[in-house]
Design a protein around this motif. Sequence first.
Motif, PDB file in Angstrom:
ATOM      1  N   ASP A 252     -18.525 -21.754   4.635  1.00 41.67           N
ATOM      2  CA  ASP A 252     -19.849 -22.348   4.832  1.00 41.67           C
ATOM      3  C   ASP A 252     -20.694 -21.367   5.634  1.00 41.67           C
ATOM      4  O   ASP A 252     -20.400 -21.086   6.792  1.00 41.67           O
ATOM      5  N   ILE A 253     -21.734 -20.847   4.993  1.00 38.87           N
ATOM      6  CA  ILE A 253     -22.558 -19.803   5.612  1.00 38.87           C
ATOM      7  C   ILE A 253     -23.791 -20.440   6.255  1.00 38.87           C
ATOM      8  O   ILE A 253     -24.529 -21.165   5.602  1.00 38.87           O
ATOM      9  N   GLY A 254     -23.991 -20.155   7.535  1.00 43.96           N
ATOM     10  CA  GLY A 254     -25.039 -20.834   8.285  1.00 43.96           C
ATOM     11  C   GLY A 254     -24.574 -22.237   8.619  1.00 43.96           C
ATOM     12  O   GLY A 254     -25.274 -23.223   8.418  1.00 43.96           O
ATOM     13  N   SER A 255     -23.357 -22.320   9.147  1.00 41.36           N
ATOM     14  CA  SER A 255     -22.640 -23.597   9.259  1.00 41.36           C
ATOM     15  C   SER A 255     -23.132 -24.497  10.382  1.00 41.36           C
ATOM     16  O   SER A 255     -22.810 -25.679  10.422  1.00 41.36           O
ATOM     17  N   ASP A 256     -23.922 -23.929  11.312  1.00 41.23           N
ATOM     18  CA  ASP A 256     -24.451 -24.707  12.426  1.00 41.23           C
ATOM     19  C   ASP A 256     -23.314 -25.341  13.230  1.00 41.23           C
ATOM     20  O   ASP A 256     -22.518 -24.636  13.826  1.00 41.23           O
ATOM     21  N   HIS A 257     -23.166 -26.668  13.208  1.00 37.75           N
ATOM     22  CA  HIS A 257     -22.116 -27.341  13.988  1.00 37.75           C
ATOM     23  C   HIS A 257     -20.796 -27.490  13.220  1.00 37.75           C
ATOM     24  O   HIS A 257     -19.924 -28.237  13.643  1.00 37.75           O
ATOM     25  N   ALA A 258     -20.679 -26.821  12.093  1.00 36.92           N
ATOM     26  CA  ALA A 258     -19.446 -26.851  11.276  1.00 36.92           C
ATOM     27  C   ALA A 258     -19.097 -28.257  10.791  1.00 36.92           C
ATOM     28  O   ALA A 258     -17.929 -28.554  10.534  1.00 36.92           O
TER      29      ALA A 258
ATOM     30  N   MET B 281     -31.945 -23.398   3.965  1.00 41.46           N
ATOM     31  CA  MET B 281     -32.822 -22.235   4.169  1.00 41.46           C
ATOM     32  C   MET B 281     -33.633 -21.992   2.901  1.00 41.46           C
ATOM     33  O   MET B 281     -33.377 -22.609   1.862  1.00 41.46           O
ATOM     34  N   GLY B 282     -34.612 -21.116   2.978  1.00 37.63           N
ATOM     35  CA  GLY B 282     -35.450 -20.831   1.827  1.00 37.63           C
ATOM     36  C   GLY B 282     -34.696 -20.117   0.718  1.00 37.63           C
ATOM     37  O   GLY B 282     -33.719 -19.401   0.974  1.00 37.63           O
TER      38      GLY B 282
ATOM     39  N   GLY C 181     -13.676 -12.845  -5.867  1.00 36.36           N
ATOM     40  CA  GLY C 181     -12.817 -14.024  -5.821  1.00 36.36           C
ATOM     41  C   GLY C 181     -13.552 -15.334  -5.656  1.00 36.36           C
ATOM     42  O   GLY C 181     -12.947 -16.405  -5.768  1.00 36.36           O
ATOM     43  N   VAL C 182     -14.847 -15.272  -5.349  1.00 32.80           N
ATOM     44  CA  VAL C 182     -15.627 -16.512  -5.187  1.00 32.80           C
ATOM     45  C   VAL C 182     -16.038 -17.013  -6.569  1.00 32.80           C
ATOM     46  O   VAL C 182     -16.852 -16.402  -7.248  1.00 32.80           O
ATOM     47  N   ARG C 183     -15.436 -18.130  -6.972  1.00 33.51           N
ATOM     48  CA  ARG C 183     -15.718 -18.670  -8.301  1.00 33.51           C
ATOM     49  C   ARG C 183     -16.764 -19.775  -8.276  1.00 33.51           C
ATOM     50  O   ARG C 183     -17.306 -20.149  -9.322  1.00 33.51           O
ATOM     51  N   GLU C 184     -17.067 -20.295  -7.090  1.00 33.72           N
ATOM     52  CA  GLU C 184     -17.947 -21.462  -6.990  1.00 33.72           C
ATOM     53  C   GLU C 184     -18.973 -21.280  -5.877  1.00 33.72           C
ATOM     54  O   GLU C 184     -18.648 -20.831  -4.790  1.00 33.72           O
ATOM     55  N   LEU C 185     -20.218 -21.649  -6.179  1.00 32.48           N
ATOM     56  CA  LEU C 185     -21.294 -21.640  -5.197  1.00 32.48           C
ATOM     57  C   LEU C 185     -21.937 -23.022  -5.165  1.00 32.48           C
ATOM     58  O   LEU C 185     -22.247 -23.584  -6.219  1.00 32.48           O
ATOM     59  N   VAL C 186     -22.110 -23.567  -3.970  1.00 35.57           N
ATOM     60  CA  VAL C 186     -22.844 -24.827  -3.809  1.00 35.57           C
ATOM     61  C   VAL C 186     -23.997 -24.523  -2.864  1.00 35.57           C
ATOM     62  O   VAL C 186     -23.787 -24.182  -1.697  1.00 35.57           O
ATOM     63  N   LEU C 187     -25.226 -24.618  -3.377  1.00 36.05           N
ATOM     64  CA  LEU C 187     -26.395 -24.103  -2.676  1.00 36.05           C
ATOM     65  C   LEU C 187     -27.470 -25.175  -2.540  1.00 36.05           C
ATOM     66  O   LEU C 187     -27.741 -25.922  -3.491  1.00 36.05           O
ATOM     67  N   GLN C 188     -28.102 -25.226  -1.376  1.00 34.68           N
ATOM     68  CA  GLN C 188     -29.176 -26.190  -1.153  1.00 34.68           C
ATOM     69  C   GLN C 188     -30.348 -25.456  -0.508  1.00 34.68           C
ATOM     70  O   GLN C 188     -30.483 -25.430   0.707  1.00 34.68           O
TER      71      GLN C 188
ATOM     72  N   VAL D 274     -36.775 -24.502  -0.192  1.00 36.41           N
ATOM     73  CA  VAL D 274     -37.907 -24.151  -1.062  1.00 36.41           C
ATOM     74  C   VAL D 274     -37.450 -22.980  -1.924  1.00 36.41           C
ATOM     75  O   VAL D 274     -36.397 -22.397  -1.684  1.00 36.41           O
ATOM     76  N   GLY D 275     -38.253 -22.626  -2.918  1.00 40.78           N
ATOM     77  CA  GLY D 275     -37.940 -21.452  -3.731  1.00 40.78           C
ATOM     78  C   GLY D 275     -36.675 -21.595  -4.551  1.00 40.78           C
ATOM     79  O   GLY D 275     -35.935 -20.626  -4.747  1.00 40.78           O
ATOM     80  N   GLU D 276     -36.432 -22.806  -5.068  1.00 43.74           N
ATOM     81  CA  GLU D 276     -35.215 -23.040  -5.859  1.00 43.74           C
ATOM     82  C   GLU D 276     -35.140 -22.133  -7.086  1.00 43.74           C
ATOM     83  O   GLU D 276     -34.054 -21.720  -7.494  1.00 43.74           O
ATOM     84  N   GLU D 277     -36.307 -21.795  -7.653  1.00 44.39           N
ATOM     85  CA  GLU D 277     -36.307 -20.960  -8.859  1.00 44.39           C
ATOM     86  C   GLU D 277     -35.753 -19.567  -8.572  1.00 44.39           C
ATOM     87  O   GLU D 277     -35.137 -18.942  -9.449  1.00 44.39           O
ATOM     88  N   ILE D 278     -35.940 -19.068  -7.360  1.00 50.83           N
ATOM     89  CA  ILE D 278     -35.416 -17.747  -6.989  1.00 50.83           C
ATOM     90  C   ILE D 278     -33.888 -17.769  -7.012  1.00 50.83           C
ATOM     91  O   ILE D 278     -33.239 -16.830  -7.485  1.00 50.83           O
ATOM     92  N   VAL D 279     -33.316 -18.862  -6.530  1.00 48.31           N
ATOM     93  CA  VAL D 279     -31.857 -19.006  -6.514  1.00 48.31           C
ATOM     94  C   VAL D 279     -31.323 -19.146  -7.934  1.00 48.31           C
ATOM     95  O   VAL D 279     -30.322 -18.515  -8.299  1.00 48.31           O
TER      96      VAL D 279
END
Length: 259
Positions: A23-29, A94-95, A114-121, A124-129
């Motif tokens: 979890d990247i940018g996990s804050d309080h985990a 994040m943006g 080795g990373v087969r899965e991405l879960v992204l939120q 803004v700027g969803e089209e960029i992702v």
Amino acid sequence: MIKLSKRLQTIADCVTPGARAADIGSDHALLPVYLLQAGRCPSAIAGELNAGPLQAARKQIAEAGLAKAIEARQGNGLGVLQPGEADTVTIAGMGGALMADILETGRQAGKLAGVRELVLQPNVGEEIVRKWLVEHGYVLQSETLLEEDGKMYEVLHALRDEDSPEGVTNEDLYDPSFLAASLEPGQKREWLYRMGPYLLRQRAELLDSKWRHEIGKLERICKQMEQSDLAESREKQAQLRLEINAIEEVLSCLRTAKR
């Protein structure tokens, strides 16, 4: 077991059971702790750039008794990972431009090996992702549009092309032929990136509300520009009007199809 917000719970539900998560940018985990407590993941890495949230994450992990299974690391983006350490990467809150930059920097450094899965939120700027995913061999499996505390969020779940189920391809996902709008194919495809190929096809319940709100913002900008005599303002206003008309047409097509 800790209780997650609606947004984080939606992300957690996308993670493949048995995956090693980062979890990247996990804050309080909160997310990694939940994934372990729920038995969804055997191990996790909580990545955080700033010292304050990193300490909060370590405290949360220790209080949950999960210090042996979850490691909190300080670093920038995917720099906290070693190649092959994670099966699933989650990034939230994040943006879209920053998120795509984190993914691309990590990809170039080999961190996505080795990373087969991405879960992204993205906020803004969803089209960029979405465009980054297509360009780098990931295929969307689902999209969820949700509302929490008066804000709209989109959760994107993607798998590597080779792990995507048969029949789920980017070519099919971004085929705009199902949209009855009188726009050029290239323009239709651009709206698939902006509004979401699944959200459009499924006519997501909140989609109309989200984009009506966007139209309202564009209308207010247009009204402000009416007070300017600059030629650039007139050009920008005309561009925004075209954008508003395109949104209206796409939404109209969806409502017609729904009926």
